[in-house]
Write an enzyme that holds these catalytic residues in place. Sequence first.
Site, mmCIF file in Angstrom:
data_model
loop_
_atom_site.group_PDB
_atom_site.id
_atom_site.type_symbol
_atom_site.label_atom_id
_atom_site.label_comp_id
_atom_site.label_asym_id
_atom_site.label_seq_id
_atom_site.Cartn_x
_atom_site.Cartn_y
_atom_site.Cartn_z
ATOM 1 C CE LYS A 36 -1.554 2.879 2.768
ATOM 2 N NZ LYS A 36 -2.015 4.218 2.015
ATOM 3 N N GLY A 89 -4.809 3.267 -1.696
ATOM 4 C CA GLY A 89 -6.055 3.889 -0.824
ATOM 5 C C GLY A 89 -5.518 4.567 0.297
ATOM 6 C CB VAL A 103 -5.787 0.166 1.798
ATOM 7 C CG1 VAL A 103 -4.900 -0.828 1.298
ATOM 8 C CG2 VAL A 103 -6.968 0.630 0.720
ATOM 9 C CD GLU A 137 12.253 5.105 9.163
ATOM 10 O OE1 GLU A 137 11.967 5.994 10.145
ATOM 11 O OE2 GLU A 137 12.071 5.308 7.862
ATOM 12 C CB CYS A 148 12.409 9.862 9.278
ATOM 13 S SG CYS A 148 13.230 8.945 8.175
ATOM 14 C CD GLU A 151 9.152 13.380 12.188
ATOM 15 O OE1 GLU A 151 10.044 12.790 11.684
ATOM 16 O OE2 GLU A 151 8.123 12.492 12.521
#
Length: 479
Positions: A171, A202, A207, A246, A280, A381
């Site tokens: 996905k 989706g 999903v 992650e 990240c 973040e």
Amino acid sequence: MTDHDREEIFIDGSWRRSEGGLLDVHSAITGEVIGRIVDGTANDVHQAVAAARAAFPAWSQTPLEVRLGLLSQLAKKLDERAAELTRLISTEVGTPLRISTAVQVGLPRQVLRSYGDLMDTFVLEEQIGDSLVLREPIGVVAAITAWNYPLQQVLGKVGAALVTGCTVVLKPSEIAPLSAFVVADMIDEIGFPPGVFNLVSGTGRVVGEELVAHPDIDMVTFTGSTGAGRRIGEVAARTVKRVALELGGKSANVILDDADLERAVKVGVANCFTNTGQTCTALTRMLVPRASLAEVEELVRARLGKYTVGDPLDPETSMGPLASAAQRDNVHRYVRIGIEEGARLIYGGTDELPEGLPSGYFVRPAAFSDVRRDMRIAREEIFGPVLAILPYDSEDEAVDIANSSEYGLAGAVWSQDRDHAMRVARRLRTGAVDINGSFFNMLAPFGGYKQSGNGRELGHHGLAEFYELKSVQQAPATA
């Protein structure tokens, strides 16, 4: 119709229609719709999982050299379409072309090829006393990927699953899904066995949730926000499936008092603002000795003054737009929060579009100084081009500030004494630490401590996530 409409999903070796509607995909450069993808349904997920489950027994027993051969063909097709993928991702995400060429498209191709070399030395069987310990593929994997490095997410997760003998349902993020469809086209052209790879696009709400909850999914590998990771952990726990996460980061760049300040700031700024801060591992907290604060501020302003914000398809651009209107608005909100909390805005940060850019998700890079560890811009973040400079009075305080975050994904240490830097690096509670601007190593394990996630990606340690361990004991032969 648009240039990149994808009105079918890929299940059991063929493209098929869905009963779901369509989702718009926007250009980060203009904000215009550049494509549409299927808004997948629960039924789509059930069909894809059933196909992956049916394909698993044969695929898991397929000789490794056959699996590697198919992945090698995929790597060649990626090479052939590298320029196309580079422009596509730059348009979706906003990454400047020169960064897209090396990082968005070049690195994923290297990672995919690395799996062949890694499997040559990966230990699948070992004798421990009277037991033969076997590594066996875990089963059907749900790969749910992020939008900031879309091709890397897809190839890193799907490549690892397939090379280890797992089957997969992918996905991709609905924000930047188009490169995933190109990968599915290639897999279709090559002729991978039906059901080995499936793609259902989706939303995470439909999903994603259905995949994570599905009893026939054996493992979920996810990259995204910590909030979404928590939800995945909760849902996956109901069926006790393996989860590799992650997640977010708020990484500290610890500049010690014996560091080369100019180089530390130059590399630190470049890291923080790569991909418009949508990384990240970005070093978004710059920790500096209080005595050097004024000098660091001048160096930061000088570096940011050289940034050219503009069209990522222009070779002169050094920072493109954010990937979505939501990201743009979030960055503006955090800049206002930083000002309200009392941090000093030393560069950029206004809400106005940069000159000459009337549309798209562009923002000005921002840098704050005199940031305290308790401020939201130092704790949360932002996932955008915002740097927080935090002064410290002692090395112990610097380590304490660095470790005070709920995250622990990455970090950096700068010192002209390598042993000194290594001592500090060992004290940081984070999954990776760069010393004096080292390069990314795709063979080393990648992942985080604390709320930055569980498990690891890349290298032997990443491949190990896709295996179960079985110990086989044989009774002594009888006379």
